[in-house]
Write a protein that holds these residues in place. Structure first.
Motif, PDB file in Angstrom:
ATOM      1  N   SER A 205      61.567  52.652  41.222  1.00 42.16           N
ATOM      2  CA  SER A 205      61.662  52.758  39.762  1.00 42.16           C
ATOM      3  C   SER A 205      60.400  52.240  39.076  1.00 42.16           C
ATOM      4  N   MET A 206      59.489  51.664  39.850  1.00 35.15           N
ATOM      5  CA  MET A 206      58.288  51.061  39.278  1.00 35.15           C
ATOM      6  C   MET A 206      56.999  51.757  39.688  1.00 35.15           C
TER       7      MET A 206
ATOM      8  N   LYS B 115      47.138  57.665  45.808  1.00 31.24           N
ATOM      9  CA  LYS B 115      47.193  56.270  45.405  1.00 31.24           C
ATOM     10  C   LYS B 115      48.490  55.973  44.653  1.00 31.24           C
ATOM     11  N   LEU B 116      48.924  54.726  44.759  1.00 34.27           N
ATOM     12  CA  LEU B 116      50.095  54.268  44.028  1.00 34.27           C
ATOM     13  C   LEU B 116      49.674  53.752  42.663  1.00 34.27           C
ATOM     14  N   GLU B 117      50.519  53.999  41.677  1.00 34.93           N
ATOM     15  CA  GLU B 117      50.264  53.537  40.322  1.00 34.93           C
ATOM     16  C   GLU B 117      51.564  52.986  39.740  1.00 34.93           C
ATOM     17  N   ALA B 118      51.428  52.266  38.649  1.00 35.77           N
ATOM     18  CA  ALA B 118      52.619  51.853  37.911  1.00 35.77           C
ATOM     19  C   ALA B 118      53.169  53.064  37.175  1.00 35.77           C
TER      20      ALA B 118
ATOM     21  N   GLY C 106      57.216  48.283  30.962  1.00 32.31           N
ATOM     22  CA  GLY C 106      56.808  47.157  30.137  1.00 32.31           C
ATOM     23  C   GLY C 106      55.611  46.439  30.746  1.00 32.31           C
ATOM     24  N   LEU C 107      54.922  45.682  29.936  1.00 34.06           N
ATOM     25  CA  LEU C 107      53.693  45.026  30.383  1.00 34.06           C
ATOM     26  C   LEU C 107      53.930  44.112  31.576  1.00 34.06           C
ATOM     27  N   ALA C 108      54.994  43.310  31.552  1.00 30.59           N
ATOM     28  CA  ALA C 108      55.246  42.348  32.629  1.00 30.59           C
ATOM     29  C   ALA C 108      55.496  43.061  33.957  1.00 30.59           C
ATOM     30  N   VAL C 109      56.282  44.140  33.928  1.00 30.49           N
ATOM     31  CA  VAL C 109      56.568  44.887  35.160  1.00 30.49           C
ATOM     32  C   VAL C 109      55.312  45.587  35.649  1.00 30.49           C
ATOM     33  N   ARG C 110      54.556  46.176  34.734  1.00 30.26           N
ATOM     34  CA  ARG C 110      53.311  46.853  35.111  1.00 30.26           C
ATOM     35  C   ARG C 110      52.359  45.875  35.802  1.00 30.26           C
TER      36      ARG C 110
END
Length: 228
Positions: free
Chosen positions: A121-122, A131-134, A139-143
């Protein structure tokens, strides 16, 4: 990286964990010499952690004993919190590359924890680079946690990105061939077994392709087969 289902603390770890922990605390304090774990302790942990992630690294999803030997990763480093060295929920199976990259960094909870967090989910997969990305709109904290996890475990290393692209292309071709047939032929069935085998590398990529190619039911089926 995908969500892992952690079982109860192994019985022998319940029995011996406190003794093994005191031994490490003495070593960490400089009162005795030795490795962080005895051969008996490592044998137990290797066997149980191998089952936790179906023989793969909990972070990069590389197949252990093939791409790298299994190593024990302490989510909170054993030098940061020596008392958690044998805490079952603090332990993960990893490859040497992920383990060496993270090392004993005190990440203060910034590292995603795959038995508690839902990495799918993230995380997002770049279709061209692998490549993996957010994920967008986080939200900023999870990113920040996602970006820190990618950095800590060096999840953008070239070999990993290449494998993700190969897995993505294989899964896309399978879906395209499936769409042209009314039922699964023998080859499609064999490839389906491979795609949904819990031991198959890069489950995140396979499910991501299913989701983004309009087959979320296949991703859901695979999660159920994986125990999540």
């Amino acid at each position: 990286m995908v969500r892992l289902q952690r079982g109860a603390t192994p019985h022998l770890l319940q029995q011996r964990g406190a003794t093994w922990t005191r031994r490490w605390q003495e070593i960490h304090a400089g009162r005795r010499i030795g490795d962080w774990a005895t051969p008996a302790a490592k044998k137990l942990l290797f066997a149980e952690l191998r089952k936790l992630a179906f023989g793969k690294c909990a972070f990069c999803e590389g197949l252990l004993e093939v791409t790298s030997y299994l190593e024990v990763e302490h989510y909170v480093a054993k030098t940061v919190r020596p008392e958690q060295v044998f805490e079952w929920t603090n332990l993960f199976p990893v490859c040497r590359l992920c383990n060496n990259s993270k090392s004993d960094v005190d990440h203060a909870g910034m590292l995603l924890k795959p038995d508690m967090d839902d990495p799918e989910s993230m995380l997002w997969l770049h279709p061209d680079s692998g490549k993996l990305e957010a994920r967008p709109l986080l939200g900023l904290a999870v990113r920040q946690r996602v970006e820190r996890t990618i950095e800590l475990c060096d999840l953008q290393r070239g070999g990993l990105c290449t494998k993700r692209i190969e897995k993505m292309q294989f899964t896309i071709r399978w879906l395209e061939r499936l769409s042209k047939r009314k039922r699964l032929d023998r080859l499609l069935q064999e490839e389906w077994k491979l795609l949904t085998d819990p031991r198959t590398e890069h489950k995140f990529v396979i499910r991501h392709v299913f989701e983004t190619r309009g087959e979320p039911r296949l991703a859901a089926w695979d999660r159920a087969n994986f125990g999540i």
